[in-house]
Design a protein around this motif. Structure first.
Motif, PDB file in Angstrom:
ATOM      1  N   GLU A  56       5.744  34.841  15.434  1.00 59.01           N
ATOM      2  CA  GLU A  56       4.352  34.359  15.509  1.00 59.01           C
ATOM      3  C   GLU A  56       3.839  34.753  16.879  1.00 59.01           C
ATOM      4  OE1 GLU A  56       0.996  32.512  16.457  1.00 59.01           O
ATOM      5  OE2 GLU A  56       2.782  31.520  17.291  1.00 59.01           O
ATOM      6  N   GLU A  57       2.743  35.525  16.933  1.00 57.32           N
ATOM      7  CA  GLU A  57       2.379  36.225  18.160  1.00 57.32           C
ATOM      8  C   GLU A  57       2.022  35.289  19.309  1.00 57.32           C
ATOM      9  OE1 GLU A  57      -0.336  39.988  19.673  1.00 57.32           O
ATOM     10  OE2 GLU A  57      -0.143  39.542  17.531  1.00 57.32           O
ATOM     11  N   THR A  58       1.342  34.194  19.041  1.00 53.74           N
ATOM     12  CA  THR A  58       0.962  33.308  20.136  1.00 53.74           C
ATOM     13  C   THR A  58       2.183  32.723  20.820  1.00 53.74           C
ATOM     14  OG1 THR A  58      -1.114  32.749  19.015  1.00 53.74           O
ATOM     15  CG2 THR A  58      -0.353  31.240  20.740  1.00 53.74           C
ATOM     16  N   ALA A  59       3.125  32.226  20.039  1.00 58.04           N
ATOM     17  CA  ALA A  59       4.352  31.660  20.613  1.00 58.04           C
ATOM     18  C   ALA A  59       5.162  32.742  21.317  1.00 58.04           C
ATOM     19  CB  ALA A  59       5.184  30.996  19.511  1.00 58.04           C
ATOM     20  N   MET A 105       6.227  32.907  25.420  1.00 57.28           N
ATOM     21  CA  MET A 105       7.583  33.061  25.920  1.00 57.28           C
ATOM     22  C   MET A 105       7.725  34.335  26.762  1.00 57.28           C
ATOM     23  SD  MET A 105      11.121  32.686  23.721  1.00 57.28           S
ATOM     24  CE  MET A 105      10.715  31.008  23.195  1.00 57.28           C
ATOM     25  N   MET A 106       7.061  35.401  26.325  1.00 58.69           N
ATOM     26  CA  MET A 106       7.093  36.643  27.096  1.00 58.69           C
ATOM     27  C   MET A 106       6.488  36.458  28.482  1.00 58.69           C
ATOM     28  SD  MET A 106       5.882  39.568  24.410  1.00 58.69           S
ATOM     29  CE  MET A 106       6.975  40.300  23.198  1.00 58.69           C
ATOM     30  N   GLU A 107       5.367  35.722  28.544  1.00 53.66           N
ATOM     31  CA  GLU A 107       4.706  35.503  29.833  1.00 53.66           C
ATOM     32  C   GLU A 107       5.654  34.833  30.813  1.00 53.66           C
ATOM     33  OE1 GLU A 107       2.452  36.502  32.245  1.00 53.66           O
ATOM     34  OE2 GLU A 107       1.006  36.373  30.605  1.00 53.66           O
ATOM     35  N   GLY A 127       8.139  46.831  10.777  1.00 51.12           N
ATOM     36  CA  GLY A 127       7.787  45.803   9.810  1.00 51.12           C
ATOM     37  C   GLY A 127       6.521  45.048  10.187  1.00 51.12           C
ATOM     38  N   THR A 128       5.973  44.338   9.227  1.00 54.10           N
ATOM     39  CA  THR A 128       4.735  43.585   9.482  1.00 54.10           C
ATOM     40  C   THR A 128       4.960  42.441  10.451  1.00 54.10           C
ATOM     41  OG1 THR A 128       5.181  42.193   7.530  1.00 54.10           O
ATOM     42  CG2 THR A 128       3.791  44.156   7.215  1.00 54.10           C
ATOM     43  N   ARG A 129       6.206  41.999  10.606  1.00 53.98           N
ATOM     44  CA  ARG A 129       6.505  40.927  11.555  1.00 53.98           C
ATOM     45  C   ARG A 129       7.189  41.430  12.820  1.00 53.98           C
ATOM     46  NH1 ARG A 129       7.445  35.087   8.811  1.00 53.98           N
ATOM     47  NH2 ARG A 129       5.782  35.241   7.262  1.00 53.98           N
ATOM     48  N   ASP A 130       7.192  42.725  13.025  1.00 51.39           N
ATOM     49  CA  ASP A 130       7.691  43.289  14.267  1.00 51.39           C
ATOM     50  C   ASP A 130       6.537  43.312  15.272  1.00 51.39           C
ATOM     51  OD1 ASP A 130      10.396  43.780  13.545  1.00 51.39           O
ATOM     52  OD2 ASP A 130       9.745  45.489  12.349  1.00 51.39           O
ATOM     53  N   LEU A 131       6.446  42.225  16.037  1.00 49.89           N
ATOM     54  CA  LEU A 131       5.257  41.947  16.838  1.00 49.89           C
ATOM     55  C   LEU A 131       5.418  42.251  18.323  1.00 49.89           C
ATOM     56  CD1 LEU A 131       4.515  38.448  15.262  1.00 49.89           C
ATOM     57  CD2 LEU A 131       3.565  40.663  14.561  1.00 49.89           C
ATOM     58  N   VAL A 132       6.612  42.682  18.742  1.00 48.78           N
ATOM     59  CA  VAL A 132       6.895  42.777  20.171  1.00 48.78           C
ATOM     60  C   VAL A 132       5.967  43.766  20.870  1.00 48.78           C
ATOM     61  CG1 VAL A 132       8.623  43.599  21.836  1.00 48.78           C
ATOM     62  CG2 VAL A 132       9.267  41.937  20.086  1.00 48.78           C
ATOM     63  N   GLY A 133       5.810  44.978  20.331  1.00 48.70           N
ATOM     64  CA  GLY A 133       4.980  45.977  20.997  1.00 48.70           C
ATOM     65  C   GLY A 133       3.552  45.518  21.185  1.00 48.70           C
ATOM     66  N   ARG A 134       2.962  44.947  20.140  1.00 52.85           N
ATOM     67  CA  ARG A 134       1.573  44.476  20.218  1.00 52.85           C
ATOM     68  C   ARG A 134       1.438  43.330  21.221  1.00 52.85           C
ATOM     69  NH1 ARG A 134      -0.526  43.151  14.557  1.00 52.85           N
ATOM     70  NH2 ARG A 134       0.262  41.028  14.897  1.00 52.85           N
ATOM     71  N   ALA A 135       2.394  42.418  21.208  1.00 50.51           N
ATOM     72  CA  ALA A 135       2.333  41.284  22.134  1.00 50.51           C
ATOM     73  C   ALA A 135       2.482  41.745  23.581  1.00 50.51           C
ATOM     74  CB  ALA A 135       3.410  40.262  21.772  1.00 50.51           C
ATOM     75  N   LEU A 136       3.366  42.697  23.820  1.00 50.68           N
ATOM     76  CA  LEU A 136       3.546  43.202  25.177  1.00 50.68           C
ATOM     77  C   LEU A 136       2.271  43.869  25.683  1.00 50.68           C
ATOM     78  CD1 LEU A 136       7.150  44.718  24.954  1.00 50.68           C
ATOM     79  CD2 LEU A 136       6.466  42.679  26.233  1.00 50.68           C
ATOM     80  N   ARG A 137       1.655  44.672  24.855  1.00 51.48           N
ATOM     81  CA  ARG A 137       0.410  45.333  25.272  1.00 51.48           C
ATOM     82  C   ARG A 137      -0.675  44.301  25.578  1.00 51.48           C
ATOM     83  NH1 ARG A 137       2.539  49.063  21.547  1.00 51.48           N
ATOM     84  NH2 ARG A 137       2.555  51.225  22.346  1.00 51.48           N
ATOM     85  N   ALA A 138      -0.735  43.245  24.791  1.00 50.27           N
ATOM     86  CA  ALA A 138      -1.738  42.211  25.026  1.00 50.27           C
ATOM     87  C   ALA A 138      -1.527  41.516  26.366  1.00 50.27           C
ATOM     88  CB  ALA A 138      -1.693  41.186  23.889  1.00 50.27           C
ATOM     89  N   LEU A 139      -0.294  41.530  26.845  1.00 51.45           N
ATOM     90  CA  LEU A 139       0.024  40.895  28.124  1.00 51.45           C
ATOM     91  C   LEU A 139      -0.045  41.875  29.289  1.00 51.45           C
ATOM     92  CD1 LEU A 139       3.023  38.650  26.991  1.00 51.45           C
ATOM     93  CD2 LEU A 139       0.722  37.891  27.632  1.00 51.45           C
ATOM     94  N   GLY A 140      -0.526  43.090  29.022  1.00 45.40           N
ATOM     95  CA  GLY A 140      -0.712  44.050  30.098  1.00 45.40           C
ATOM     96  C   GLY A 140       0.509  44.898  30.409  1.00 45.40           C
ATOM     97  N   VAL A 141       1.497  44.890  29.525  1.00 42.17           N
ATOM     98  CA  VAL A 141       2.663  45.737  29.738  1.00 42.17           C
ATOM     99  C   VAL A 141       2.311  47.166  29.359  1.00 42.17           C
ATOM    100  CG1 VAL A 141       5.047  46.205  29.006  1.00 42.17           C
ATOM    101  CG2 VAL A 141       4.284  43.846  29.371  1.00 42.17           C
ATOM    102  N   GLU A 142       2.604  48.086  30.254  1.00 42.32           N
ATOM    103  CA  GLU A 142       2.379  49.504  29.979  1.00 42.32           C
ATOM    104  C   GLU A 142       3.609  50.061  29.281  1.00 42.32           C
ATOM    105  OE1 GLU A 142       1.519  53.690  32.390  1.00 42.32           O
ATOM    106  OE2 GLU A 142       1.260  51.755  33.397  1.00 42.32           O
TER     107      GLU A 142
END
Length: 410
Positions: free
Chosen positions: A231-234, A238-240, A257-272
Motif C-alpha cells: 500500500e503506497e502511503t504506508a 516507512m521509506m521516508e 506486478g500491479t502491487r510492485d510499488l517500490v519504484g513509484r514510491a521512491l520517485r515520489a519521495l525524490g529518489v533519483e
C-alpha cells in the motif's frame, strides 16, 4: 536483453554514487574490522636495545673460538631489566640470559642453553659445548623497525595483526573510516515475521533477517524497519524513515506486478533512479538510486536474488563508504568440478562451494530449485560467475569466483 545493464556498468554506477563517509577517531579496540585512515609510525626502534632471541648465556664470541674453556657466570639477566643496570661481560665470563632480555656490554653473541653444561661442584660456572659466531641468537637495536618508519598506511584493513601493531606503537586511539547506517524494509502483504505461524497464503519474512545479517557482516549499523504492506502511503512513510540513513535496502516490490510499488514510491519521495534492470541471474529486477547522499537498493523479493544483489553491489558500496581502497575485490579463479549450462544474455552468479586444493579452488555449483530457494544461501561460500555470453562450461574449465565474507568459515 538490450535494456539490461551489464553487471560491470551497474557496479560502476553504484560505486560512483557511494560517498566516502567522514573519518572517525575511535579507541584502538573499536578499530577492528574497519579501514585505517592515517599513517601509523613507529614511535621507537624495535627492539629498543640489543636483545637475546633465546634462553642461554651472553658471551664474547671470540672467547669461544680458541677453546671451549669454562666460563664464570657473572649475572643473571631476566627480560624487563633496565639495560643500564647490567655488568659488562669480559673474556672468561658469561651472563645467564632469558629470551627478550637486553644484551650486556661486552657480549656479542648468545650461547643457547642446550649448547652448555654445568661444571660439577660449581653452580656459577658453565662449560660451552660449541662455539658461536658474533651476532648469534641476538637481535640488534632497530633490527625489526626503526623509529619513524611507516608501519601502517591509510586504506589498510584493521585485523588482529594491525591491532597488535597499534598497541606496540602506543596508539590507543586511531582514525578509521566511518560506519554506514543502513535501514532495511521487507515488502509484501504475504509476509509475516519469523515468530508468527503463517496463515494460508502467507510466508515468513526471511529477507529481513538475511539482510540484517549481511549488513552487519559487512560492517554497517543495520536498522530493521519491519514489513511494509503493498500500500503506497504506508510504504512511503516507512521509506521516508529509512531515507534518513546512509543506505536504504528494500526487498520485494521491484518487478512488474500491479502491487510492485517500490519504484513509484521512491520517485515520489525524490529518489533519483539510476537503473531498474541488470543483466544478472538471479536478480534482474534490481532498482538502484539515491536521494542526496543516501543510497537505495531495491532488491527482488526472492531470497537468493536478494542475497546475490547484496553480495555483488551493496557490499561493495558499503566497503567504499567505509574507506576501503578495493571496495569490490577482484574475483579469483577456480576449476569447475561439474559442467554448468545457462541461457546466454545474463551473467550467472551461482551459489557454490569453493575448496582450496593446495593449488586452486575446486568449485561445485550447488543444486537449487530457483531464486526462491533460501536454503542454498546457507550452503555456499562463494558465487561462481559465468559470463553473460557463455552458454556452457565443462568440468575442469576455469571459472571466476566471488569469495564471500564467510568463505573461510564454511
Amino acid at each position: 536483453m538490450a535494456d539490461l545493464l551489464p553487471v560491470e556498468r551497474a557496479l560502476s554506477i553504484v560505486l560512483d554514487a557511494a560517498p566516502i563517509l567522514p573519518f572517525e577517531q575511535v579507541q584502538a579496540d573499536d578499530a577492528l574490522g574497519r579501514w585505517l585512515q592515517e599513517e601509523i609510525h613507529a614511535d621507537h626502534d624495535y627492539p629498543e636495545f640489543d636483545k637475546s632471541l633465546m634462553d642461554g648465556y651472553a658471551v664474547v664470541a671470540a672467547d669461544l673460538q680458541r677453546d671451549l674453556r669454562p666460563l664464570r657466570v657473572n649475572q643473571e639477566i631476566p627480560a624487563g631489566i633496565d639495560p643500564a643496570r647490567l655488568v659488562a661481560v669480559v673474556p672468561g665470563t658469561a651472563a645467564r640470559i632469558m629470551t627478550g632480555a637486553p644484551i650486556p656490554p661486552g657480549a656479542d653473541a648468545v650461547l643457547i642453553v642446550e649448547e652448555s653444561e654445568p661444571v660439577p661442584g660449581d653452580p656459577d660456572v658453565i662449560r660451552p659445548k660449541s662455539g658461536v659466531s658474533p651476532g648469534a641468537s641476538l637481535a640488534r637495536r632497530g633490527a625489526d623497525v626503526r623509529r619513524g618508519e611507516v608501519l601502517l598506511s591509510p586504506g589498510e584493513f584493521v585485523g588482529p595483526g594491525e591491532a597488535g601493531v597499534l598497541a606496540a606503537c602506543g596508539r590507543t586511539r586511531v582514525t578509521v573510516g566511518g560506519l554506514p547506517r543502513l535501514s532495511i524494509i521487507a515488502t509484501g502483504d504475504e509476509l509475516v515475521e519469523p515468530g508468527t505461524a503463517p496463515a494460508p497464503g502467507k510466508i515468513r519474512n526471511s529477507n529481513g533477517p538475511l539482510l540484517r545479517a549481511l549488513a552487519g557482516r559487512a560492517g554497517a549499523r543495520a536498522r530493521y524497519l519491519g514489513i511494509a504492506a503493498d500500500e503506497e502511503t504506508a510504504l512511503r512513510r516507512m521509506m521516508e524513515d529509512g531515507l534518513r540513513d546512509d543506505v536504504l535496502v528494500l526487498s520485494g516490490g521491484v518487478s512488474m506486478g500491479t502491487r510492485d510499488l517500490v519504484g513509484r514510491a521512491l520517485r515520489a519521495l525524490g529518489v533519483e533512479i539510476a537503473f531498474e534492470k541488470v543483466a544478472i541471474k538471479p536478480g534482474k529486477p534490481f532498482t538502484f538510486g539515491s536521494r542526496g547522499a543516501t543510497l537505495v537498493f531495491g532488491c527482488p523479493g526472492n531470497p537468493v536474488s536478494t542475497y546475490v544483489i547484496f553480495q555483488v553491489f551493496a557490499r561493495a558500496a558499503l566497503r567504499r563508504m567505509m574507506g576501503s581502497p578495493t571496495p569490490s575485490p577482484a574475483p579469483v579463479r577456480g576449476v569447475l568440478a561439474a559442467p554448468v549450462r545457462q541461457r546466454p544474455g545474463r551473467a550467472g552468479y551461482y551459489q557454490a562451494r569453493a575448496l582450496w586444493s593446495g593449488s586452486t579452488y575446486e568449485v561445485r555449483i550447488l543444486p537449487t530449485s530457483g531464486s526462491a530457494d533460501f536454503v542454498s544461501c546457507a550452503r555456499g561460500n562463494a558465487l561462481a560467475i559465468v559470463p553473460s555470453d557463455v552458454e556452457a562450461l565443462a568440468a575442469g574449465e576455469p571459472v571466476a569466483l566471488l569469495l564471500l565474507d564467510d568463505h573461510d568459515d564454511r
